[in-house]
Design a protein around this motif. Structure first.
Motif, PDB file in Angstrom:
ATOM      1  N   ASN A  34       0.836  -1.194   0.000  1.00  0.00           N
ATOM      2  CA  ASN A  34       0.000   0.000   0.000  1.00  0.00           C
ATOM      3  C   ASN A  34       0.875   1.251   0.000  1.00  0.00           C
ATOM      4  O   ASN A  34       0.697   2.181   0.773  1.00  0.00           O
ATOM      5  CB  ASN A  34      -0.950  -0.008   1.196  1.00  0.00           C
ATOM      6  CG  ASN A  34      -2.087   0.953   0.988  1.00  0.00           C
ATOM      7  OD1 ASN A  34      -2.315   1.388  -0.132  1.00  0.00           O
ATOM      8  ND2 ASN A  34      -2.787   1.271   2.076  1.00  0.00           N
ATOM      9  N   ASP A  35       1.851   1.230  -0.848  1.00  0.00           N
ATOM     10  CA  ASP A  35       2.823   2.314  -0.943  1.00  0.00           C
ATOM     11  C   ASP A  35       2.398   3.260  -2.069  1.00  0.00           C
ATOM     12  O   ASP A  35       1.417   3.038  -2.749  1.00  0.00           O
ATOM     13  CB  ASP A  35       4.205   1.720  -1.222  1.00  0.00           C
ATOM     14  CG  ASP A  35       5.330   2.612  -0.740  1.00  0.00           C
ATOM     15  OD1 ASP A  35       5.035   3.709  -0.252  1.00  0.00           O
ATOM     16  OD2 ASP A  35       6.497   2.212  -0.880  1.00  0.00           O
TER      17      ASP A  35
ATOM     18  N   ARG B  14       2.395  10.089   5.522  1.00  0.00           N
ATOM     19  CA  ARG B  14       2.613   9.129   6.611  1.00  0.00           C
ATOM     20  C   ARG B  14       1.562   9.301   7.709  1.00  0.00           C
ATOM     21  O   ARG B  14       1.082   8.320   8.286  1.00  0.00           O
ATOM     22  CB  ARG B  14       4.010   9.297   7.183  1.00  0.00           C
ATOM     23  CG  ARG B  14       5.071   8.764   6.257  1.00  0.00           C
ATOM     24  CD  ARG B  14       6.445   8.773   6.903  1.00  0.00           C
ATOM     25  NE  ARG B  14       7.433   8.344   5.929  1.00  0.00           N
ATOM     26  CZ  ARG B  14       8.567   8.986   5.703  1.00  0.00           C
ATOM     27  NH1 ARG B  14       8.866  10.073   6.378  1.00  0.00           N
ATOM     28  NH2 ARG B  14       9.412   8.541   4.807  1.00  0.00           N
ATOM     29  N   ILE B  15       1.209  10.535   7.993  1.00  0.00           N
ATOM     30  CA  ILE B  15       0.179  10.777   9.019  1.00  0.00           C
ATOM     31  C   ILE B  15      -1.145  10.173   8.563  1.00  0.00           C
ATOM     32  O   ILE B  15      -1.828   9.491   9.341  1.00  0.00           O
ATOM     33  CB  ILE B  15       0.042  12.291   9.302  1.00  0.00           C
ATOM     34  CG1 ILE B  15       1.312  12.808   9.994  1.00  0.00           C
ATOM     35  CG2 ILE B  15      -1.185  12.587  10.158  1.00  0.00           C
ATOM     36  CD1 ILE B  15       1.371  14.314  10.119  1.00  0.00           C
ATOM     37  N   SER B  16      -1.507  10.416   7.282  1.00  0.00           N
ATOM     38  CA  SER B  16      -2.785   9.876   6.799  1.00  0.00           C
ATOM     39  C   SER B  16      -2.726   8.354   6.712  1.00  0.00           C
ATOM     40  O   SER B  16      -3.729   7.675   6.944  1.00  0.00           O
ATOM     41  CB  SER B  16      -3.141  10.481   5.442  1.00  0.00           C
ATOM     42  OG  SER B  16      -2.190  10.108   4.483  1.00  0.00           O
ATOM     43  N   LYS B  17      -1.564   7.779   6.403  1.00  0.00           N
ATOM     44  CA  LYS B  17      -1.444   6.327   6.346  1.00  0.00           C
ATOM     45  C   LYS B  17      -1.597   5.717   7.745  1.00  0.00           C
ATOM     46  O   LYS B  17      -2.211   4.660   7.906  1.00  0.00           O
ATOM     47  CB  LYS B  17      -0.106   5.931   5.740  1.00  0.00           C
ATOM     48  CG  LYS B  17      -0.008   4.443   5.487  1.00  0.00           C
ATOM     49  CD  LYS B  17       1.269   4.076   4.808  1.00  0.00           C
ATOM     50  CE  LYS B  17       1.232   2.579   4.594  1.00  0.00           C
ATOM     51  NZ  LYS B  17       2.487   1.979   4.437  1.00  0.00           N
ATOM     52  N   GLU B  18      -1.045   6.377   8.761  1.00  0.00           N
ATOM     53  CA  GLU B  18      -1.213   5.872  10.126  1.00  0.00           C
ATOM     54  C   GLU B  18      -2.694   5.894  10.528  1.00  0.00           C
ATOM     55  O   GLU B  18      -3.186   4.959  11.155  1.00  0.00           O
ATOM     56  CB  GLU B  18      -0.387   6.716  11.103  1.00  0.00           C
ATOM     57  CG  GLU B  18       1.107   6.477  10.998  1.00  0.00           C
ATOM     58  CD  GLU B  18       1.909   7.457  11.860  1.00  0.00           C
ATOM     59  OE1 GLU B  18       1.306   8.287  12.575  1.00  0.00           O
ATOM     60  OE2 GLU B  18       3.142   7.380  11.798  1.00  0.00           O
ATOM     61  N   GLY B  19      -3.392   6.971  10.145  1.00  0.00           N
ATOM     62  CA  GLY B  19      -4.825   7.040  10.430  1.00  0.00           C
ATOM     63  C   GLY B  19      -5.578   5.936   9.694  1.00  0.00           C
ATOM     64  O   GLY B  19      -6.490   5.311  10.252  1.00  0.00           O
TER      65      GLY B  19
END
Length: 177
Positions: free
Chosen positions: A141-142, A157-162
């Motif tokens: 999912n990169d 990265r912030i949105s991916k963590e969410g």
């Protein structure tokens, strides 16, 4: 009738048979027959003959000259330091002339073909590598990044963590037996 009066002195000198034939021709009603034009056919024949004379006759004269005065090639001893050209092995003088001045070297053709094969092989390798990269990107999912953007990466990265946190909340907990 004014025409016949002008021809009267001329008709007096003719015999009666000739007069009747002449008068019959003059009095006969003739119609110009309608026929298709033969201009295209005549033009085609003229151009065909012109180009035959322009092309075939000089080529035939050249081939005849080469065969009569040059003759076929014969094999002979090659000096030690001399490397013969590829066209020197051809027997006919006309074919030898064409091979020397018109057609390309067979070795050059072969090398061009090998270069084409190499380029196509490289393209297939690049396509295979690209498909592997796309598969790995979808697996992890990169995202694709062709240049470095630190600000955009931070927000991604912030949105991916969410996204991962929401995904973990939505996935049911596996039941243990």
């Amino acid at each position: 009738m004014p025409l016949l009066s002008k021809l009267k002195p001329f008709l007096n000198g003719l015999s009666s048979l000739q007069k009747s034939a002449f008068l019959r021709q003059m009095s006969e009603h003739r119609i110009f027959p309608m026929e298709p034009s033969r201009w295209q056919w005549t033009k085609f024949k003229d151009l065909t003959h012109f180009y035959i004379m322009l092309g075939l006759i000089p080529c035939g004269a050249f081939v005849s000259y080469m065969n009569l005065f040059q003759g076929p090639a014969t094999l002979s001893e090659i000096p030690e330091e001399y490397t013969p050209k590829y066209y020197e092995y051809i027997k006919s003088p006309v074919t030898r002339f064409l091979a020397k001045y018109v057609f390309t070297n067979p070795q050059q053709d072969y090398e061009k073909f090998l270069s084409y094969l190499f380029i196509e092989h490289e393209k297939s390798r690049i396509r295979e590598l690209e498909s592997k990269i796309l598969a790995k990107m979808s697996e992890d999912n990169d995202y694709q990044a062709y240049y470095f953007r630190p600000v955009a990466t931070k927000y991604y990265r912030i949105s991916k963590e969410g996204y991962d946190m929401i995904k973990d909340l939505q996935d049911p907990v596996p039941k243990e037996y």
